[in-house]
Design an enzyme around this catalytic site. Structure first.
Site, short mmCIF file in Angstrom:
data_model
loop_
_atom_site.label_atom_id
_atom_site.label_comp_id
_atom_site.label_asym_id
_atom_site.label_seq_id
_atom_site.Cartn_x
_atom_site.Cartn_y
_atom_site.Cartn_z
N LYS B 55 0.83 -1.21 0.00
CA LYS B 55 0.00 0.00 0.00
C LYS B 55 0.86 1.25 0.00
O LYS B 55 0.63 2.19 -0.76
CB LYS B 55 -0.92 0.01 1.23
CG LYS B 55 -2.08 -0.97 1.14
CD LYS B 55 -2.85 -1.08 2.46
CE LYS B 55 -3.97 -2.10 2.32
NZ LYS B 55 -4.66 -2.39 3.59
N GLN B 99 -4.99 -1.37 9.69
CA GLN B 99 -4.91 -2.71 9.10
C GLN B 99 -5.53 -3.74 10.06
O GLN B 99 -5.18 -3.80 11.24
CB GLN B 99 -3.43 -3.05 8.84
CG GLN B 99 -3.21 -4.37 8.14
CD GLN B 99 -3.69 -4.35 6.69
OE1 GLN B 99 -3.56 -3.38 5.97
NE2 GLN B 99 -4.29 -5.47 6.28
N ASP B 122 -11.53 2.94 4.06
CA ASP B 122 -11.99 1.55 3.99
C ASP B 122 -13.52 1.47 3.83
O ASP B 122 -14.04 0.42 3.47
CB ASP B 122 -11.60 0.81 5.27
CG ASP B 122 -10.48 -0.21 5.03
OD1 ASP B 122 -10.21 -0.53 3.86
OD2 ASP B 122 -9.89 -0.67 6.03
#
Lengths: 297, 297
Positions: B55, B99, B122
């Site tokens: 990422k 995460q 997200d």
């Protein structure tokens, strides 16, 4: 087929109101709490006036406090938002309902967004939509679809798992929350709508049909699977051939009775549930705000 | 059937990253804004470490700022919440990703709820779930389902209206947002899952099948309608008969190729889309936060 069971929403709503009154009495006695519902009506719309009066009456009959605020048609958005803010901060008010539609100078979305989600007994706030959308039990659920799922749970003795359900209509007020509620009950759920290519074909597969499109008698009996359970959310006023008008649902009741094993009538089906569920949501909100376990109603 | 079109997610993701880089360059030049993505990694999970590194690399390659925070396995919930609060208040950070999974002393829901919805790239925050659930364009949408809908829109030249779609799986991360995205495109959408009674029968009706169940090669080719378009979200590692392992999807690719008109492979289909869409969401968030029109990516 034999005659279908007529799902009596009026009787179910009366029983629900009784259970609510019992819980309200308990909340008063054990916790010193009297749930309060505030309804804000802006303008003079006659249908809204009737509806608000009915809400106030049933709120009081259940032993709760009813607060009614009537504001003139010319109310500005700032004035209405100030009222909402006042109610958000009022500890006697557990539920807030702003009667829709609002006059055109007011942005409905801005007003609904201003209501404290914990007091949003209509379940329209983005936070409550999100909670329902993730399967949480901590939010408040829109009254009409919650009423439908109560009727279905009652009919199926609480076990809807694996049933095939088709929801016709995709509104934010009924269709989409209905999808989420049926999915939470572990139904296989299809949402159909005006762009659906073979609506009769979709309906024909369903153990449970929920019609919420606002088109009089659109769903025909021969679209149904034998033994389907039909929940008709529509309330449409149509002209009678002999003059005058009558109320019909989104389902052609007469032909549907030849196939369905159970069906809600119009009037007397889903309609009477909505205000009763509003009262239930007010009890839920009062419990959630006070850290009390929410009673199963 | 002739051979299906293989939907090349890797190539599409590369093109998407190029378009993102172009928009990022424009944002810098015209608005003086460099979008920034903060990724918080708690603990030493090797898969998460690889993912976070990837990422960060792609974020920088797109011209954006990458902020990586590695916190020890023993981090307390309070410490993580304090970090989230710091990032919420940091104007250089437009997107925040914590995460998952988190160590067991930390309540994941509490952490996700603490992220500013405007920075929730997200798309898991209740507010963003609610915005997607009401059809709003003002929220942030979970990366994997948004990647799937981008591939579908590309395949169908933007017109999915009236297509019959079946989503297999009802997770909050893929299945439910996928439903909302397909409904917004005016598909007739069915959500099927482990309690569904006739899964092959449901799949057989679908013009579009999205499989997101996490069961290797569960969906068989003979379940598909001729010409179906298949989006396989599953990434499962299985043992090879000759030793070693390989990645497979939730769809039995070989048999599905005999029926499908188009299909995403595993690997190389949906997988590569997820990080690219995360970058796109960061650009979207940066634009929304600064009142700039969100570019079509």
């Amino acid at each position: 087929m034999s005659e279908p069971k007529i799902i009596d929403g009026k009787a179910f709503a009366a029983g629900l109101r009784d259970r609510i009154a019992t819980e309200v009495a308990k909340l008063k006695e054990e916790n010193g709490i009297t749930p309060g519902l505030a309804v804000v009506l802006v303008g003079e719309d006659p249908a809204s006036q009737v509806y608000v009066r009915s809400k106030g009456k049933q709120t009081v009959e259940a032993g709760m406090q009813s607060f009614e605020y009537k504001m003139p048609e010319t109310t500005s958005q700032e004035e209405l938002l100030a009222k909402v803010e006042e109610l958000n901060n009022d500890p006697a008010v557990n539920g807030i309902l702003v009667q829709l539609p609002l006059p055109k100078q007011i942005d409905e979305q801005a007003v609904l967004a201003a209501i404290d989600p914990a007091k949003d007994v209509d379940g329209f706030h983005t936070t409550n939509v999100g909670l329902l959308g993730t399967g949480s039990d901590n939010g408040l659920v829109p009254c009409t679809p919650l009423g439908c799922i109560m009727l279905l749970r009652d009919h199926f003795d609480g076990n809807l798992s694996g049933k095939k359900a088709v929801v016709i209509g995709r509104s934010n007020i009924v269709g989409k929350p209905m999808f989420n509620l049926l999915l939470k009950e572990s139904c296989t759920v299809t949402v159909a709508h005006s762009r659906t290519q073979d609506l009769p074909g979709e309906v024909r597969q369903a153990d449970i049909v929920v019609a919420a499109v606002g088109r009089p008698e659109m769903v025909k009996g021969d679209w149904l699977k034998d033994g389907a359970v039909v929940i008709d959310v529509g309330i449409n006023r149509i002209d009678k051939p002999e003059g005058g008008t009558r109320l019909v649902g989104d389902v052609d009741f007469a032909s549907a009775c030849e196939r369905a094993s159970a069906i809600t009538p119009v009037p007397g089906g889903v309609g009477p549930m909505t205000i009763a569920v509003l009262l239930a949501n007010t009890v839920t909100a009062a419990c959630q705000q006070n850290g009390i376990a929410v009673p199963k109603l």
